[in-house]
Design an enzyme around this catalytic site. Structure first.
Site, PDB file in Angstrom:
ATOM      1  N   ALA A 172       1.040  -1.399   0.162  1.00 14.64           N
ATOM      2  CA  ALA A 172      -0.124  -0.049  -0.055  1.00 14.64           C
ATOM      3  C   ALA A 172       0.920   1.142   0.030  1.00 14.64           C
ATOM      4  CB  ALA A 172      -0.801  -0.116   1.297  1.00 14.64           C
ATOM      5  N   VAL A 202       4.064  -1.347   3.509  1.00 15.50           N
ATOM      6  CA  VAL A 202       3.473  -0.014   3.260  1.00 15.50           C
ATOM      7  C   VAL A 202       4.354   0.711   3.054  1.00 15.50           C
ATOM      8  CG1 VAL A 202       2.195   1.823   4.368  1.00 15.50           C
ATOM      9  CG2 VAL A 202       1.441  -0.507   4.887  1.00 15.50           C
ATOM     10  N   LYS A 203       4.101   1.579   2.200  1.00 13.20           N
ATOM     11  CA  LYS A 203       5.034   2.806   1.563  1.00 13.20           C
ATOM     12  C   LYS A 203       4.521   4.100   2.109  1.00 13.20           C
ATOM     13  CE  LYS A 203       6.592   5.060  -2.708  1.00 13.20           C
ATOM     14  NZ  LYS A 203       7.251   4.851  -3.953  1.00 13.20           N
ATOM     15  N   THR A 204       5.327   5.039   2.744  1.00 12.00           N
ATOM     16  CA  THR A 204       4.744   6.315   3.291  1.00 12.00           C
ATOM     17  C   THR A 204       6.012   7.276   3.136  1.00 12.00           C
ATOM     18  OG1 THR A 204       3.467   7.257   4.717  1.00 12.00           O
ATOM     19  CG2 THR A 204       5.178   6.140   5.698  1.00 12.00           C
TER      20      THR A 204
END
Ligand code: R5P
Length: 296
Positions: A172, A202-204
């Site tokens: 995500a 998850v990438k943020t």
């Protein structure tokens, strides 16, 4: 017919050794099936459970981004230094040789452009095609708080479900569009909402204050985007601080491919992420590699 004349019973069962079972070092992945774990272990180095992903998918909504005008020329020589390549299927088929040994994280949502509302995405790749391309993971952008928040979370649900049927992990990606603030409160909310839907990482974005809380609150590995181009030392400091505070690495684009010396920069980023090198020493490495002629 197989030769069974000299068939012998097994001899050494190592009765003194208990069965070996190695727990995964990749956060939150112990309950996954073999294929899922195997694909994740291609992306995250099993030694340190970290990754340096090279993100080159920017064209899917912003066209020929600086540094990505000719992926065949500028990006292909960088691939050996990356743990994984994040890319659209269009660029993959047209510009990346199928002989690469690095795993592909396939950008799997799109459908908008910089000219319109950025959160208005749809699932842009069928699971059949992701498997046909031997993708090691699929990537889905989620816009928590965005105009199309609900649809983008729906895209994540659909891709996670499709990937689960075939053992393909999902990443995500928390998209902030033009308006949302990248502070720990927002990033903590967005990454946790994503993780609860079931992606495998998850990438943020990194934030100066409170990133360790963002990482701790996310039950699967968190990787950071690089964001807009920074001076090299600053980008290395950001990567260093992110992994120090719990990130499992980077999925970096512009801070590598928009550099004067992208091959030197990606190796310096690797030194920080995999070698725990200080940003200053990694920057020295960047400068020394910069003076070496790059592979083409
Ligand atoms: C967003 O445009 C893409 O998903 C990129 O993969 C992401 O922003 C990471 O690239 P950068 O390090 O250039 O921000």
């Amino acid at each position: 017919m197989a030769d069974i004349d000299n068939l012998q019973d097994g001899k050494n069962y190592y009765l003194d050794l208990p069965p070996r079972s190695t727990p995964s070092r990749i956060k939150g992945s112990n309950a996954l099936d073999w294929g899922m774990k195997n694909r994740l272990a291609r992306i995250f180095d099993p030694e340190d459970a970290r990754t340096v992903m090279l993100a080159i998918d920017h064209g899917y909504f912003q066209g020929p981004t600086t540094g990505l005008e000719r992926i065949d020329v500028t990006i292909v020589p960088l691939i050996p230094y990356a743990d994984a390549l994040m890319v659209t299927r269009g660029s993959l088929r047209s510009s990346i040789p199928a002989e690469i040994s690095r795993p592909v994280v396939l950008r799997s949502t799109g459908g908008q452009s910089i000219l319109k509302e950025l959160s208005n995405e749809l699932v842009a790749v069928d699971i059949d095609d992701a498997i046909r391309l031997n993708a090691s993971a699929m990537a889905v952008q989620v816009y928590v708080g965005g105009v199309h928040e609900h649809e983008s979370i729906g895209n994540l649900v659909n891709v996670v479900d499709a990937g689960n049927r075939f053992g393909v992990p999902t990443m995500a990606v928390t998209g902030v569009g033009k308006d949302l603030v990248r502070d720990a409160k927002y990033l903590g909310l967005a990454t946790r909402i994503c993780a609860e839907v079931g992606p495998h990482f998850v990438k943020t974005y990194f934030c100066e204050k409170g990133f360790s809380r963002v990482a701790a609150g996310c039950p699967v590995p968190l990787v950071i985007a690089g964001g807009k181009k920074l001076p090299e030392l600053d980008a290395l400091k950001m990567a260093y601080q992110a992994v120090e505070e719990g990130a499992a690495g980077v999925d970096m684009g512009r801070n590598i491919f928009q550099c004067d010396a992208p091959q030197a920069m990606i190796q310096a980023v690797r030194a920080v992420v995999h070698g725990d090198e200080t940003p200053e020493k990694a920057f020295d490495l960047y400068l020394s590699l910069k003076s070496v002629p790059a592979n083409r």
